[in-house]
Design a protein around this motif. Structure first.
Motif, PDB file in Angstrom:
ATOM      1  N   ASP A 238      -5.753  11.706  74.838  1.00 25.24           N
ATOM      2  CA  ASP A 238      -5.154  12.648  73.888  1.00 25.24           C
ATOM      3  C   ASP A 238      -5.563  14.087  74.196  1.00 25.24           C
ATOM      4  N   GLN A 239      -6.153  14.281  75.408  1.00 25.78           N
ATOM      5  CA  GLN A 239      -6.632  15.593  75.836  1.00 25.78           C
ATOM      6  C   GLN A 239      -7.803  16.079  74.994  1.00 25.78           C
ATOM      7  N   GLY A 240      -8.612  15.127  74.531  1.00 24.31           N
ATOM      8  CA  GLY A 240      -9.788  15.476  73.751  1.00 24.31           C
ATOM      9  C   GLY A 240     -11.023  14.792  74.302  1.00 24.31           C
ATOM     10  N   ASN A 241     -12.062  14.745  73.483  1.00 26.38           N
ATOM     11  CA  ASN A 241     -13.332  14.082  73.817  1.00 26.38           C
ATOM     12  C   ASN A 241     -13.891  13.456  72.548  1.00 26.38           C
ATOM     13  N   LEU A 242     -14.911  12.630  72.718  1.00 26.07           N
ATOM     14  CA  LEU A 242     -15.658  12.193  71.548  1.00 26.07           C
ATOM     15  C   LEU A 242     -16.209  13.432  70.852  1.00 26.07           C
ATOM     16  N   VAL A 243     -16.308  13.369  69.537  1.00 28.13           N
ATOM     17  CA  VAL A 243     -16.630  14.552  68.734  1.00 28.13           C
ATOM     18  C   VAL A 243     -17.937  15.207  69.181  1.00 28.13           C
ATOM     19  N   ALA A 244     -17.887  16.535  69.281  1.00 25.32           N
ATOM     20  CA  ALA A 244     -19.071  17.346  69.583  1.00 25.32           C
ATOM     21  C   ALA A 244     -19.374  18.194  68.347  1.00 25.32           C
ATOM     22  N   ILE A 245     -20.488  17.901  67.712  1.00 28.49           N
ATOM     23  CA  ILE A 245     -20.852  18.597  66.471  1.00 28.49           C
ATOM     24  C   ILE A 245     -21.774  19.762  66.832  1.00 28.49           C
ATOM     25  N   GLU A 246     -21.195  20.949  66.919  1.00 24.35           N
ATOM     26  CA  GLU A 246     -21.904  22.076  67.524  1.00 24.35           C
ATOM     27  C   GLU A 246     -22.404  23.116  66.520  1.00 24.35           C
ATOM     28  N   THR A 247     -22.052  22.969  65.258  1.00 23.21           N
ATOM     29  CA  THR A 247     -22.542  23.890  64.234  1.00 23.21           C
ATOM     30  C   THR A 247     -22.898  23.106  62.978  1.00 23.21           C
ATOM     31  N   LYS A 248     -23.655  23.729  62.100  1.00 19.91           N
ATOM     32  CA  LYS A 248     -23.998  23.075  60.832  1.00 19.91           C
ATOM     33  C   LYS A 248     -22.748  22.873  59.977  1.00 19.91           C
ATOM     34  N   ALA A 249     -21.831  23.844  60.054  1.00 25.01           N
ATOM     35  CA  ALA A 249     -20.582  23.711  59.301  1.00 25.01           C
ATOM     36  C   ALA A 249     -19.791  22.501  59.775  1.00 25.01           C
ATOM     37  N   GLU A 250     -19.760  22.285  61.085  1.00 25.15           N
ATOM     38  CA  GLU A 250     -19.028  21.129  61.613  1.00 25.15           C
ATOM     39  C   GLU A 250     -19.748  19.830  61.257  1.00 25.15           C
ATOM     40  N   GLN A 251     -21.062  19.865  61.204  1.00 29.41           N
ATOM     41  CA  GLN A 251     -21.820  18.679  60.782  1.00 29.41           C
ATOM     42  C   GLN A 251     -21.410  18.271  59.369  1.00 29.41           C
ATOM     43  N   ILE A 252     -21.336  19.240  58.474  1.00 31.39           N
ATOM     44  CA  ILE A 252     -20.923  18.967  57.088  1.00 31.39           C
ATOM     45  C   ILE A 252     -19.490  18.459  57.060  1.00 31.39           C
ATOM     46  N   LEU A 253     -18.630  19.095  57.853  1.00 32.91           N
ATOM     47  CA  LEU A 253     -17.205  18.735  57.889  1.00 32.91           C
ATOM     48  C   LEU A 253     -17.024  17.282  58.348  1.00 32.91           C
ATOM     49  N   VAL A 254     -17.685  16.928  59.456  1.00 29.90           N
ATOM     50  CA  VAL A 254     -17.550  15.571  60.006  1.00 29.90           C
ATOM     51  C   VAL A 254     -18.139  14.546  59.046  1.00 29.90           C
ATOM     52  N   THR A 255     -19.269  14.870  58.447  1.00 25.69           N
ATOM     53  CA  THR A 255     -19.884  13.956  57.481  1.00 25.69           C
ATOM     54  C   THR A 255     -18.949  13.700  56.306  1.00 25.69           C
ATOM     55  N   ASP A 256     -18.365  14.756  55.769  1.00 24.51           N
ATOM     56  CA  ASP A 256     -17.426  14.599  54.647  1.00 24.51           C
ATOM     57  C   ASP A 256     -16.199  13.792  55.067  1.00 24.51           C
ATOM     58  N   TYR A 257     -15.735  14.034  56.286  1.00 31.10           N
ATOM     59  CA  TYR A 257     -14.568  13.314  56.803  1.00 31.10           C
ATOM     60  C   TYR A 257     -14.866  11.811  56.887  1.00 31.10           C
ATOM     61  N   LEU A 258     -16.048  11.454  57.396  1.00 31.14           N
ATOM     62  CA  LEU A 258     -16.419  10.042  57.509  1.00 31.14           C
ATOM     63  C   LEU A 258     -16.565   9.379  56.148  1.00 31.14           C
ATOM     64  N   LYS A 259     -17.030  10.131  55.176  1.00 27.23           N
ATOM     65  CA  LYS A 259     -17.112   9.578  53.818  1.00 27.23           C
ATOM     66  C   LYS A 259     -15.714   9.348  53.267  1.00 27.23           C
ATOM     67  N   ARG A 260     -14.828  10.280  53.541  1.00 19.00           N
ATOM     68  CA  ARG A 260     -13.471  10.184  52.979  1.00 19.00           C
ATOM     69  C   ARG A 260     -12.698   9.007  53.572  1.00 19.00           C
TER      70      ARG A 260
END
Length: 201
Positions: free
Chosen positions: A92-114
């Motif tokens: 899909d022209q992507g990669n496994l998720v790279a969590i590079e900032t604290k904001a993205e850490q929060i975003l990905v965590t919330d996404y996984l909960k949802r």
């Protein structure tokens, strides 16, 4: 008369042999062309898929992906080895998720909960990989080092001992979203990330 018949039979036999040989060559050529045709059809299908992804990216995120910030994310529930998961993201022209900032850490965590990832498995593959097996993880795709603090790792992680891949913990709500090193052969769900060009974000 018998000699003439013998010569005629020999000539006919030789002709039949030549025809059979030519027929085998034709059959081999047909098989070769059929294989080349299949390969071309597969190439066309691959190019069409790549074109569809490129067009989707031009309009934003591809189907099945969700846009957050400057990236598109897709959670895949299918248990898969780390390498195969990365290959699927790359399609899909992507990669496994790279969590590079604290904001993205929060975003990905919330996404996984949802998406209720905790009901699928205890861990989710992510894109950090220890290329040199020395405990120094970098993000697959960009090969950039992990910049976040040790707080992102679960207690006593990374542990090493052959664990060169990485995963996000999703089963314990107290440490939900923290990271662990993992064996690459373990089959887990995973998250793909596609970074959008600046003018699409």
């Amino acid at each position: 008369m018998l000699q003439a018949e013998k010569e005629a039979r020999d000539e006919l036999t030789a002709t039949i042999a030549l025809v059979q040989e030519a027929s085998l060559k034709v059959q081999e050529e047909v098989k070769k062309l059929q294989l080349e045709n299949v390969a071309l059809q597969n190439q066309v299908i691959k190019l069409q898929a790549e074109q569809e992804v490129a067009m989707a990216l031009a309009a934003g995120c591809p189907p099945t992906y969700e846009k957050f910030g400057s990236s598109c994310y897709k959670y895949v529930r299918k248990n898969t080895e780390w390498k195969m998961a990365q290959e699927q993201c790359m399609k899909d022209q992507g990669n496994l998720v790279a969590i590079e900032t604290k904001a993205e850490q929060i975003l990905v965590t919330d996404y996984l909960k949802r998406v209720e990832a905790r009901f699928d498995d205890k861990y989710i593959h992510m894109g950090a990989f220890d290329y040199r097996a020395n405990g120094q993880f970098t993000w697959v795709g960009s090969n950039t080092p992990l910049l976040l603090t040790p707080d992102n790792w679960l207690l006593n992680n990374p542990r090493g001992n052959g664990r060169r891949c990485s995963a996000i913990q999703v089963w314990d709500m107290d440490t939900f979203g923290q990271w662990a090193d993992s064996f690459c052969w373990v089959n887990l769900p995973f998250i793909c990330e596609i970074a959008l060009a600046p003018y699409y974000s």
